[in-house]
Design an enzyme around this catalytic site. Structure first.
Site, mmCIF file in Angstrom:
data_model
loop_
_atom_site.group_PDB
_atom_site.id
_atom_site.type_symbol
_atom_site.label_atom_id
_atom_site.label_comp_id
_atom_site.label_asym_id
_atom_site.label_seq_id
_atom_site.Cartn_x
_atom_site.Cartn_y
_atom_site.Cartn_z
ATOM 1 N N SER A 1 9.421 -84.936 -25.720
ATOM 2 C CA SER A 1 8.320 -84.218 -26.083
ATOM 3 C C SER A 1 8.556 -82.711 -26.376
ATOM 4 C CB SER A 1 6.809 -84.321 -25.698
ATOM 5 O OG SER A 1 5.783 -83.691 -26.206
ATOM 6 N N TYR B 1 1.752 -85.018 -18.159
ATOM 7 C CA TYR B 1 2.515 -85.435 -19.369
ATOM 8 C C TYR B 1 3.479 -84.457 -19.393
ATOM 9 C CZ TYR B 1 3.711 -86.674 -24.031
ATOM 10 O OH TYR B 1 4.513 -86.969 -25.332
#
Length: 251
Positions: free
Chosen positions: A146, A159
Site C-alpha cells: 500500500s 496498517y
C-alpha cells in the site's frame, strides 16, 4: 495442456477484491489457480466457480496466513496436487479503521492481528513456497502492499506500519531469493472495493482522490494489472515497489 505443463499461481486472500481480480487474470492466461481464503468461504467458492468457466484447474484452500502450520499445509497441498508453483501473490490483508491520533483505541489484539496477517503472513507463505518456486524456470512473488507504507497515512497506524515493513521485506526477500525467484510489491492507493466501503462508510472515495493527477480511485483490476506485470511481464525486475495510486504521492 496437461496439468504438469500448466503454470500455477497461488493467490492469498483471493475470495474478493484485488485477490479475486488477480486469480481471474491468472486463469485468463491459462494458469491453474489456488484460491486461498481465511473467512470468506462463500465468496472464495464463487471466485473458483468463475475460474472453472474459463476451463482452467482451480483449488480452494482455507488457511490463515498468520499461522505457520496452516501455511505449510497449504503448500503441501500445492505440491501434492500440482507439483509446481510459478507465481505467488501475497494479497491477504487485515486492518481496523482507527483514528491515528487516538492511540489508546489501537488495541494490542488489533495490532497483533494486523501485523500478523500483513507482515508475518507474506513471510510465512513466501518461506513455505520458496523451494517449490525455485524448482521451476524461475518463480515470482508479488506482495500487495500500500502507499500507506510510504506516506504513513491510512486506515490505522498498525496498517501503515505493516505495509512499511512489507515494503522493506520485499527488498530483503529479493536479495535473499535471487536469482531463481523475483520478489516485487504493488502499492495501491484508494481502491473502490468492499474493503473501504464496508470498513468505513464515512470515507468519500471521490473526495479522497479529487486532487490527484488522475482523480479517480482504482478498481481491483487496475491493481491486478500491475501484479500480473510483475508476475509474467518482466524477467529482470526484482526488489521494486510500484505505486498504483493515480499520482497520490505527487500531491
Amino acid at each position: 495442456m496437461s496439468l504438469s505443463d500448466r503454470p500455477v499461481a497461488l493467490v492469498t486472500g483471493a475470495a474478493t477484491g484485488v485477490g479475486r481480480a488477480c486469480a481471474l487474470q491468472f486463469a485468463q492466461r491459462g494458469f491453474a489457480v489456488i484460491v486461498n481464503y481465511s473467512r470468506s468461504e462463500t465468496e472464495a467458492n464463487q471466485t473458483a466457480s468463475e475460474i472453472k468457466t474459463l476451463g482452467t484447474p482451480v483449488s480452494v484452500i482455507r488457511a490463515d496466513v498468520s499461522v505457520a502450520s496452516e501455511v505449510h499445509s497449504m503448500l503441501d497441498h500445492v505440491r501434492n496436487q500440482y507439483g509446481r508453483l510459478d507465481c505467488l501473490v501475497n494479497n491477504a490483508a487485515a486492518t481496523e479503521f482507527v483514528e491515528h491520533s487516538d492511540l489508546d483505541a489501537m488495541t494490542e489484539d488489533a495490532w497483533d492481528r494486523i501485523l500478523g496477517v500483513n507482515l508475518k503472513g507474506p513471510f510465512f507463505v513466501t518461506r513455505a513456497a520458496a523451494k517449490l518456486l525455485a524448482e521451476g524456470d524461475g518463480g515470482s512473488v508479488v506482495n500487495v502492499s500500500s502507499v500507506a507504507g510510504f506516506t504513513g497515512a491510512g486506515s490505522c497506524i498498525a496498517y501503515c506500519a505493516s505495509k512499511g515493513g512489507l515494503n522493506t521485506m520485499t527488498k530483503s526477500l529479493a536479495r535473499a531469493l535471487g536469482p531463481k525467484i523475483r520478489v516485487n510489491a504493488v502499492c495501491p492507493g484508494p481502491i473502490d472495493s468492499r474493503w473501504i466501503r464496508d470498513g468505513n462508510p464515512d470515507w468519500d472515495l471521490n473526495e479522497m482522490v479529487a486532487n490527484y493527477p488522475i482523480p479517480k480511485p482504482s478498481q481491483p483490476d487496475d491493481i491486478a494489472d500491475a501484479v500480473l506485470f510483475f508476475s509474467t511481464g518482466t524477467k529482470l525486475t526484482t526488489g521494486q515497489l510500484l505505486a498504483v495510486d493515480g499520482g497520490q504521492m505527487l500531491t
